[in-house]
Scaffold this motif. Sequence first.
Motif, PDB file in Angstrom:
ATOM      1  N   SER A  89     121.538 -40.850  75.125  1.00  0.00           N
ATOM      2  CA  SER A  89     121.482 -41.460  76.442  1.00  0.00           C
ATOM      3  C   SER A  89     120.177 -41.175  77.157  1.00  0.00           C
ATOM      4  CB  SER A  89     122.647 -40.944  77.299  1.00  0.00           C
ATOM      5  OG  SER A  89     122.595 -39.536  77.389  1.00  0.00           O
ATOM      6  N   GLU A  90     119.379 -40.217  76.647  1.00  0.00           N
ATOM      7  CA  GLU A  90     118.153 -39.856  77.320  1.00  0.00           C
ATOM      8  C   GLU A  90     117.045 -39.639  76.307  1.00  0.00           C
ATOM      9  OE1 GLU A  90     118.704 -36.621  80.132  1.00  0.00           O
ATOM     10  OE2 GLU A  90     120.848 -36.840  79.903  1.00  0.00           O
ATOM     11  N   GLY A  91     115.794 -39.774  76.766  1.00  0.00           N
ATOM     12  CA  GLY A  91     114.651 -39.361  75.971  1.00  0.00           C
ATOM     13  C   GLY A  91     114.338 -40.285  74.817  1.00  0.00           C
ATOM     14  N   GLY A  92     113.595 -39.759  73.833  1.00  0.00           N
ATOM     15  CA  GLY A  92     113.129 -40.552  72.718  1.00  0.00           C
ATOM     16  C   GLY A  92     114.123 -40.587  71.588  1.00  0.00           C
ATOM     17  N   SER A  93     113.599 -40.811  70.379  1.00  0.00           N
ATOM     18  CA  SER A  93     114.479 -40.957  69.229  1.00  0.00           C
ATOM     19  C   SER A  93     113.869 -40.321  68.004  1.00  0.00           C
ATOM     20  CB  SER A  93     114.742 -42.443  68.947  1.00  0.00           C
ATOM     21  OG  SER A  93     113.584 -43.050  68.404  1.00  0.00           O
ATOM     22  N   LEU A  94     114.704 -39.990  67.047  1.00  0.00           N
ATOM     23  CA  LEU A  94     114.218 -39.435  65.801  1.00  0.00           C
ATOM     24  C   LEU A  94     113.452 -40.482  65.001  1.00  0.00           C
ATOM     25  CD1 LEU A  94     117.247 -37.284  64.679  1.00  0.00           C
ATOM     26  CD2 LEU A  94     115.062 -36.507  65.574  1.00  0.00           C
ATOM     27  N   LYS A  95     113.835 -41.723  65.144  1.00  0.00           N
ATOM     28  CA  LYS A  95     113.121 -42.792  64.453  1.00  0.00           C
ATOM     29  C   LYS A  95     111.680 -42.844  64.931  1.00  0.00           C
ATOM     30  CE  LYS A  95     113.444 -47.718  63.327  1.00  0.00           C
ATOM     31  NZ  LYS A  95     114.221 -48.954  63.533  1.00  0.00           N
ATOM     32  N   THR A  96     111.489 -42.769  66.244  1.00  0.00           N
ATOM     33  CA  THR A  96     110.145 -42.749  66.813  1.00  0.00           C
ATOM     34  C   THR A  96     109.382 -41.518  66.348  1.00  0.00           C
ATOM     35  OG1 THR A  96     110.925 -43.923  68.765  1.00  0.00           O
ATOM     36  CG2 THR A  96     108.837 -42.763  68.969  1.00  0.00           C
ATOM     37  N   ALA A  97     110.081 -40.386  66.310  1.00  0.00           N
ATOM     38  CA  ALA A  97     109.445 -39.143  65.889  1.00  0.00           C
ATOM     39  C   ALA A  97     108.947 -39.243  64.450  1.00  0.00           C
ATOM     40  CB  ALA A  97     110.434 -37.986  66.017  1.00  0.00           C
ATOM     41  N   PHE A  98     109.743 -39.821  63.573  1.00  0.00           N
ATOM     42  CA  PHE A  98     109.315 -39.976  62.191  1.00  0.00           C
ATOM     43  C   PHE A  98     108.118 -40.904  62.083  1.00  0.00           C
ATOM     44  CE2 PHE A  98     113.099 -37.980  60.414  1.00  0.00           C
ATOM     45  CZ  PHE A  98     112.565 -37.428  59.272  1.00  0.00           C
ATOM     46  N   ALA A  99     108.131 -41.980  62.851  1.00  0.00           N
ATOM     47  CA  ALA A  99     107.026 -42.932  62.800  1.00  0.00           C
ATOM     48  C   ALA A  99     105.718 -42.258  63.199  1.00  0.00           C
ATOM     49  CB  ALA A  99     107.317 -44.120  63.715  1.00  0.00           C
ATOM     50  N   GLN A 106     116.419 -33.896  68.715  1.00  0.00           N
ATOM     51  CA  GLN A 106     117.479 -34.745  69.252  1.00  0.00           C
ATOM     52  C   GLN A 106     118.160 -34.101  70.452  1.00  0.00           C
ATOM     53  OE1 GLN A 106     117.646 -37.707  68.247  1.00  0.00           O
ATOM     54  NE2 GLN A 106     119.439 -38.462  69.356  1.00  0.00           N
ATOM     55  N   LEU A 107     118.359 -32.793  70.401  1.00  0.00           N
ATOM     56  CA  LEU A 107     118.943 -32.105  71.555  1.00  0.00           C
ATOM     57  C   LEU A 107     118.087 -32.325  72.799  1.00  0.00           C
ATOM     58  CD1 LEU A 107     120.009 -28.679  69.967  1.00  0.00           C
ATOM     59  CD2 LEU A 107     121.527 -30.531  70.722  1.00  0.00           C
ATOM     60  N   LYS A 108     116.788 -32.188  72.642  1.00  0.00           N
ATOM     61  CA  LYS A 108     115.899 -32.399  73.779  1.00  0.00           C
ATOM     62  C   LYS A 108     115.939 -33.848  74.252  1.00  0.00           C
ATOM     63  CE  LYS A 108     111.163 -31.931  75.410  1.00  0.00           C
ATOM     64  NZ  LYS A 108     111.010 -33.330  75.854  1.00  0.00           N
ATOM     65  N   ALA A 109     115.948 -34.785  73.299  1.00  0.00           N
ATOM     66  CA  ALA A 109     115.961 -36.200  73.658  1.00  0.00           C
ATOM     67  C   ALA A 109     117.200 -36.565  74.475  1.00  0.00           C
ATOM     68  CB  ALA A 109     115.897 -37.061  72.390  1.00  0.00           C
ATOM     69  N   GLU A 110     118.317 -35.896  74.214  1.00  0.00           N
ATOM     70  CA  GLU A 110     119.563 -36.215  74.903  1.00  0.00           C
ATOM     71  C   GLU A 110     119.823 -35.312  76.105  1.00  0.00           C
ATOM     72  OE1 GLU A 110     122.980 -37.038  72.507  1.00  0.00           O
ATOM     73  OE2 GLU A 110     121.776 -37.463  70.726  1.00  0.00           O
ATOM     74  N   GLY A 111     118.855 -34.492  76.455  1.00  0.00           N
ATOM     75  CA  GLY A 111     118.973 -33.715  77.679  1.00  0.00           C
ATOM     76  C   GLY A 111     119.786 -32.442  77.575  1.00  0.00           C
ATOM     77  N   TYR A 112     119.987 -31.915  76.357  1.00  0.00           N
ATOM     78  CA  TYR A 112     120.694 -30.649  76.202  1.00  0.00           C
ATOM     79  C   TYR A 112     119.765 -29.478  76.519  1.00  0.00           C
ATOM     80  CZ  TYR A 112     124.619 -33.026  73.987  1.00  0.00           C
ATOM     81  OH  TYR A 112     125.701 -33.838  73.744  1.00  0.00           O
ATOM     82  N   LYS A 113     120.361 -28.337  76.845  1.00  0.00           N
ATOM     83  CA  LYS A 113     119.624 -27.105  77.082  1.00  0.00           C
ATOM     84  C   LYS A 113     120.143 -26.022  76.141  1.00  0.00           C
ATOM     85  CE  LYS A 113     116.984 -28.349  80.587  1.00  0.00           C
ATOM     86  NZ  LYS A 113     115.500 -28.316  80.508  1.00  0.00           N
ATOM     87  N   VAL A 114     119.228 -25.235  75.589  1.00  0.00           N
ATOM     88  CA  VAL A 114     119.592 -24.135  74.708  1.00  0.00           C
ATOM     89  C   VAL A 114     119.680 -22.854  75.530  1.00  0.00           C
ATOM     90  CG1 VAL A 114     118.894 -22.735  72.737  1.00  0.00           C
ATOM     91  CG2 VAL A 114     118.544 -25.212  72.690  1.00  0.00           C
ATOM     92  N   VAL A 115     120.860 -22.273  75.567  1.00  0.00           N
ATOM     93  CA  VAL A 115     121.122 -21.066  76.348  1.00  0.00           C
ATOM     94  C   VAL A 115     120.854 -19.824  75.495  1.00  0.00           C
ATOM     95  CG1 VAL A 115     122.949 -19.716  77.472  1.00  0.00           C
ATOM     96  CG2 VAL A 115     122.796 -22.189  77.852  1.00  0.00           C
ATOM     97  N   THR A 116     120.187 -18.851  76.088  1.00  0.00           N
ATOM     98  CA  THR A 116     119.955 -17.561  75.435  1.00  0.00           C
ATOM     99  C   THR A 116     121.044 -16.584  75.845  1.00  0.00           C
ATOM    100  OG1 THR A 116     117.554 -17.913  75.483  1.00  0.00           O
ATOM    101  CG2 THR A 116     118.332 -15.650  75.151  1.00  0.00           C
ATOM    102  N   LEU A 117     121.660 -15.929  74.874  1.00  0.00           N
ATOM    103  CA  LEU A 117     122.697 -14.940  75.166  1.00  0.00           C
ATOM    104  C   LEU A 117     122.107 -13.540  75.214  1.00  0.00           C
ATOM    105  CD1 LEU A 117     125.768 -15.982  72.976  1.00  0.00           C
ATOM    106  CD2 LEU A 117     125.269 -16.574  75.350  1.00  0.00           C
ATOM    107  N   ARG A 118     122.557 -12.756  76.192  1.00  0.00           N
ATOM    108  CA  ARG A 118     122.206 -11.343  76.271  1.00  0.00           C
ATOM    109  C   ARG A 118     123.472 -10.558  76.607  1.00  0.00           C
ATOM    110  NH1 ARG A 118     117.849 -12.003  73.559  1.00  0.00           N
ATOM    111  NH2 ARG A 118     115.961 -12.644  74.662  1.00  0.00           N
ATOM    112  N   TYR A 119     123.573  -9.379  76.023  1.00  0.00           N
ATOM    113  CA  TYR A 119     124.701  -8.511  76.351  1.00  0.00           C
ATOM    114  C   TYR A 119     124.357  -7.702  77.593  1.00  0.00           C
ATOM    115  CZ  TYR A 119     128.475  -5.124  75.906  1.00  0.00           C
ATOM    116  OH  TYR A 119     129.580  -4.352  76.144  1.00  0.00           O
TER     117      TYR A 119
END
Length: 291
Positions: free
Chosen positions: A25-35, A257-270
């Motif tokens: 739903s957001e950002g670019g595409s893997l197809k574009t990235a490969f090209a 793809q995660l970035k293209a779709e607007g996901y965020k990667v969370v860092t875990l800390r104890y």
Amino acid sequence: MSVRVLCAATAFACLLSSCAGKPPSEGGSLKTAFAAGNATGPLQAKDDANSPVALTPAAWGRMNNPGGLSGRTLTVNSLADLKLRNKEVVLTFDDGPVPKKTERILATLDDFKVKATFLMVGEMAKAYPKIARQVVDAGHTVGSHTFRHADLRKLAVDEAIAEINRGRDAVRLATRTDTNFFRFPYLSDSGTLRHWVAQNRMVVLDVQIDSKDYFGVSPAAVATRTMSELHRHGRGIILMHDIHNRTGAMLPALLTQLKAEGYKVVTLRYGGSRGPMLSAALERDADSDRS
């Protein structure tokens, strides 16, 4: 562009169509990235099935401007604290460390400026302490995964606890850091063992998104499956393994793809303080270095 590279690109483009359940739903595409990557003459890599995979981790990173994929740091003391928001994911890797494979994954994570949690098997950390320490030095979080990857439900409770403790101690000594996160091998747990783990200052990392990268399939299939599961859940802890070539091969595409779709990667800390067992272990190791 060769036919083999085109096939790989087409397979990865599956993430943009019905293979992934719905288009991004957001950002670019893997197809574009490969090209874009193919225009610069990408290097070739081999996955476990000996299939070509286009683009190096560095090329993916430069091409897709990975800044912005990294999300918040979540400090947890118990399973109750591990609450993810919509479009938040935690990257986890089990079973390592393994020469070259773990290091390849570390390089990709660095290219995309994100952190992961590595659930190490004790005997692997003991065998490759330099790589285990490299994970920590790169800013990633470390947990344990028993000493020999035993199915704990098939053991007596006292044997299972000994296996957990032995694995935790081995990872602690190799990494010189606390290992308060834990995952059950094969996700095979019990109420008794989960209670014991919680009472001993460890947080069990369950799994919402299983990449199933242990199946003998292409990197493209792993990435497609992972994104499809993520679309169903909307958030979650992603299970991968740093012992398979296909995982390292598909990871740049997955992060793109995660970035293209607007996901965020969370860092875990104890959130707890350093445990006495670790302090004693480090002191013994320091004494050994001085002698």
